[in-house]
Scaffold this active site. Sequence first.
Site, PDB file in Angstrom:
ATOM      1  N   LYS A  58     -11.179  -6.195  11.325  1.00 10.56           N
ATOM      2  CA  LYS A  58     -10.877  -4.777  11.418  1.00 10.56           C
ATOM      3  C   LYS A  58     -11.485  -4.096  10.198  1.00 10.56           C
ATOM      4  O   LYS A  58     -11.788  -4.750   9.206  1.00 10.56           O
ATOM      5  CB  LYS A  58      -9.380  -4.554  11.514  1.00 10.56           C
ATOM      6  CG  LYS A  58      -8.542  -5.234  10.457  1.00 10.56           C
ATOM      7  CD  LYS A  58      -7.088  -5.099  10.838  1.00 10.56           C
ATOM      8  CE  LYS A  58      -6.177  -5.721   9.806  1.00 10.56           C
ATOM      9  NZ  LYS A  58      -5.704  -7.051  10.211  1.00 10.56           N
ATOM     10  N   ASP A  79      -7.450  -5.062   0.989  1.00  9.55           N
ATOM     11  CA  ASP A  79      -8.776  -5.643   1.205  1.00  9.55           C
ATOM     12  C   ASP A  79      -9.650  -4.799   2.127  1.00  9.55           C
ATOM     13  O   ASP A  79     -10.715  -5.245   2.553  1.00  9.55           O
ATOM     14  CB  ASP A  79      -8.662  -7.068   1.757  1.00  9.55           C
ATOM     15  CG  ASP A  79      -7.932  -7.129   3.086  1.00  9.55           C
ATOM     16  OD1 ASP A  79      -7.106  -6.239   3.358  1.00  9.55           O
ATOM     17  OD2 ASP A  79      -8.187  -8.075   3.862  1.00  9.55           O
ATOM     18  N   SER A  83      -4.312  -9.232   1.507  1.00  9.97           N
ATOM     19  CA  SER A  83      -4.399  -7.993   2.272  1.00  9.97           C
ATOM     20  C   SER A  83      -3.522  -6.880   1.712  1.00  9.97           C
ATOM     21  O   SER A  83      -3.685  -6.476   0.581  1.00  9.97           O
ATOM     22  CB  SER A  83      -4.059  -8.301   3.726  1.00  9.97           C
ATOM     23  OG  SER A  83      -4.332  -7.199   4.514  1.00  9.97           O
ATOM     24  N   HIS A  84      -2.574  -6.415   2.513  1.00  9.03           N
ATOM     25  CA  HIS A  84      -1.751  -5.266   2.133  1.00  9.03           C
ATOM     26  C   HIS A  84      -0.545  -5.681   1.297  1.00  9.03           C
ATOM     27  O   HIS A  84       0.232  -4.825   0.892  1.00  9.03           O
ATOM     28  CB  HIS A  84      -1.261  -4.574   3.408  1.00  9.03           C
ATOM     29  CG  HIS A  84      -0.576  -5.553   4.310  1.00  9.03           C
ATOM     30  ND1 HIS A  84      -1.279  -6.475   5.039  1.00  9.03           N
ATOM     31  CD2 HIS A  84       0.720  -5.797   4.535  1.00  9.03           C
ATOM     32  CE1 HIS A  84      -0.435  -7.245   5.705  1.00  9.03           C
ATOM     33  NE2 HIS A  84       0.794  -6.858   5.414  1.00  9.03           N
ATOM     34  N   ASP A 115      -9.334  -3.594   5.241  1.00  5.82           N
ATOM     35  CA  ASP A 115      -9.474  -3.709   6.700  1.00  5.82           C
ATOM     36  C   ASP A 115      -8.514  -2.806   7.463  1.00  5.82           C
ATOM     37  O   ASP A 115      -8.737  -2.511   8.630  1.00  5.82           O
ATOM     38  CB  ASP A 115      -9.403  -5.173   7.174  1.00  5.82           C
ATOM     39  CG  ASP A 115      -8.145  -5.892   6.741  1.00  5.82           C
ATOM     40  OD1 ASP A 115      -7.285  -5.261   6.091  1.00  5.82           O
ATOM     41  OD2 ASP A 115      -8.028  -7.098   7.040  1.00  5.82           O
ATOM     42  N   ARG A 116      -7.428  -2.376   6.818  1.00  9.63           N
ATOM     43  CA  ARG A 116      -6.483  -1.491   7.523  1.00  9.63           C
ATOM     44  C   ARG A 116      -6.789  -0.022   7.224  1.00  9.63           C
ATOM     45  O   ARG A 116      -7.407   0.285   6.205  1.00  9.63           O
ATOM     46  CB  ARG A 116      -5.057  -1.774   7.075  1.00  9.63           C
ATOM     47  CG  ARG A 116      -4.586  -3.152   7.434  1.00  9.63           C
ATOM     48  CD  ARG A 116      -3.128  -3.329   7.082  1.00  9.63           C
ATOM     49  NE  ARG A 116      -2.664  -4.617   7.592  1.00  9.63           N
ATOM     50  CZ  ARG A 116      -1.403  -4.904   7.838  1.00  9.63           C
ATOM     51  NH1 ARG A 116      -0.467  -4.006   7.615  1.00  9.63           N
ATOM     52  NH2 ARG A 116      -1.053  -6.092   8.304  1.00  9.63           N
ATOM     53  N   ASP A 157      -6.112  -0.385   2.905  1.00  8.96           N
ATOM     54  CA  ASP A 157      -5.220  -1.347   2.249  1.00  8.96           C
ATOM     55  C   ASP A 157      -5.918  -2.173   1.173  1.00  8.96           C
ATOM     56  O   ASP A 157      -7.061  -1.895   0.807  1.00  8.96           O
ATOM     57  CB  ASP A 157      -4.588  -2.260   3.301  1.00  8.96           C
ATOM     58  CG  ASP A 157      -5.595  -3.240   3.879  1.00  8.96           C
ATOM     59  OD1 ASP A 157      -6.793  -2.897   3.917  1.00  8.96           O
ATOM     60  OD2 ASP A 157      -5.182  -4.341   4.287  1.00  8.96           O
TER      61      ASP A 157
HETATM   62  C1  G16 Z   1       0.366  -8.706  10.328  1.00  9.22           C
HETATM   63  C2  G16 Z   1       0.129  -7.753  11.462  1.00  9.22           C
HETATM   64  C3  G16 Z   1      -1.035  -8.218  12.317  1.00  9.22           C
HETATM   65  C4  G16 Z   1      -2.265  -8.410  11.461  1.00  9.22           C
HETATM   66  C5  G16 Z   1      -1.916  -9.339  10.323  1.00  9.22           C
HETATM   67  C6  G16 Z   1      -3.037  -9.506   9.360  1.00  9.22           C
HETATM   68  O1  G16 Z   1       0.726  -9.971  10.814  1.00  9.22           O
HETATM   69  O2  G16 Z   1       1.276  -7.647  12.263  1.00  9.22           O
HETATM   70  O3  G16 Z   1      -1.265  -7.268  13.321  1.00  9.22           O
HETATM   71  O4  G16 Z   1      -3.308  -8.946  12.210  1.00  9.22           O
HETATM   72  O5  G16 Z   1      -0.814  -8.821   9.593  1.00  9.22           O
HETATM   73  O6  G16 Z   1      -3.415  -8.256   8.869  1.00  9.22           O
HETATM   74  P1  G16 Z   1      -4.020  -8.119   7.431  1.00  9.22           P
HETATM   75  O7  G16 Z   1      -5.195  -9.021   7.399  1.00  9.22           O
HETATM   76  O8  G16 Z   1      -4.343  -6.675   7.255  1.00  9.22           O
HETATM   77  O9  G16 Z   1      -2.922  -8.585   6.553  1.00  9.22           O
HETATM   78  P2  G16 Z   1       2.246 -10.452  10.888  1.00  9.22           P
HETATM   79  O10 G16 Z   1       2.155 -11.855  11.376  1.00  9.22           O
HETATM   80  O11 G16 Z   1       2.796 -10.294   9.494  1.00  9.22           O
HETATM   81  O12 G16 Z   1       2.925  -9.513  11.829  1.00  9.22           O
END
Ligand code: G16
Length: 543
Positions: free
Chosen positions: A376, A279, A113-114, A281-282, A277
Amino acid sequence: METLTVQTQPIEGQKPGTSGLRKKTRVFMEPRFLENFIQSIFTGIGGVAGKTLVLGGDGRYFNDRAAQVILRMAAAQGAVRVIVGQNALLSTPAASNVIRKRKTDGGIIMSASHNPGGPDEDFGVKFNTPNGGPAPEEVTDRIFEATKVIECYDIAVTEDLDLSTVGEIKLGDMVVEVVDPVADYAELMESLFDFDAIAGLLKSGFRIRFDAMHAVTGPYARAILEDRLGAAAGSVINAVPSPDFGGGHPDPNPIWAKDLMREMFRAGAPDFGAASDGDGDRNMILGAGAYVTPSDSLAVLAANAHLAPGYARGLAGVARSMPTSGAVDRVAAARGLDCYETPTGWKFFGNLLDAGRVTLCGEESAGTGSDHVREKDGLWAVLLWLNILAVTGRSVSQMLADHWAEFGRNYYSRHDYEGVDKASAEALMNNLRSQFATLPGRSFAGKTVASADEFAYDDPVDGSHSAGQGIRIGFEGGGRAVFRLSGTGTVGATLRVYLEDVCEDPEAMNRDPQEALADIIAAADAIAGIRERTGRPEPDVRT
Ligand code: G16
């Protein structure tokens, strides 16, 4: 096709976190690490024989190699078809869409992801179920159990496949269908939004800037915003995905997307700015001189989504993760909509969306989405904003001002302390837990504690129970501080402190959030001993 059964043994640390398994890329590249986890996914879902899967990723370093391994393992284990994005690329929402549209048995998304990418950065793998959403805990638990008892895996012995051309390739009896990663997604967006209205807005001189942060959304944003909707060439910047995201941190927030922030806050700024981001989704939404917090964005979209054709029928309900601000709750209350509060992580929205209880949902971590997929969706949020702006003729800052005037404002900020010593972070959380009984009634920095507990969730659809989902300290007057340890980090612990206060005073709607939240921030530190326990004078990231 020759297949090989490789003997292996369990490898520590393969427990999926908030969103799949994320590790340092070099860990994923260690012998059998990826293979063990993929085999455990296959075992956790009852095998892949006779199944059709989707495979894609955000193009980060090792994406191409991992895709070949996953295809060989799927072929050796009897999968009939794998639909893979060209060059093994698919944004997370696009993968969710293909999984649903083609009625498959789920999909594997290669992404952290990010998190930054590269040989010394992060890699990740997650499994999405046939509804297109991240595997729920019941499935990730089965996958984790499988990682603990694995003994062997089957893999085909073949040359690498050429995934650069759209079309079908046979791998033994399995068909590898290489698809254009953008086409289905673009069609879905066109079905939801008034493309003519958005094109009209862009034609009228409304200028946009979309920062794809060298990540997977570049080709999607170019195709949709520039080619189909007519945004000026060059409106999409950093549009070519690179394995290390141009050396950057592809997280769309004011810290990591600071070039875009600078651009949007200078004289003569474009009318609308956005970023997404790694991938896809953000999202981050900006106007000329305006930053929209993700919590506010969710609330504004909930209040106005009916202006887009895909949501003209109105919303079934809305949902937000617990740490997300209550701004959307105010919209729900005013409009008579059901509003659900779920634990952090998109997987908790899946049941509510599948059951038709909610149409929109979102998280404070720059995630917004709807029932169009089960992830998302960054570009979707951008298009919904543009559709709303096109219909209302308002600017982003006008939208915000009008929204706060109508519903009130929830001042909000998240403070992250990254790479903190794990034991110290856990001690901080345990110390908070030990104070639940004694905190209510006590005052800190002028704020009196009204409640203190740990959030747990009972899923109203399947009845599953998820405990330990974040510590909540509520203050008299409606403010709160929430404490969580991240489930997506790969080094030490990341402490997230979510800070919120409510404001109904029309004269006080335009304060700087850090200033408006100063008492809550001080009270949170006094209660948790953040600075003392983490050894950090300041957070690393303030959103
Ligand atoms: C973080 C965010 C969450 C989100 C998750 C996955 O998790 O706080 O709200 O759902 O990332 O997001 P992405 O798929 O964009 O990485 P955490 O557990 O690090 O707080």
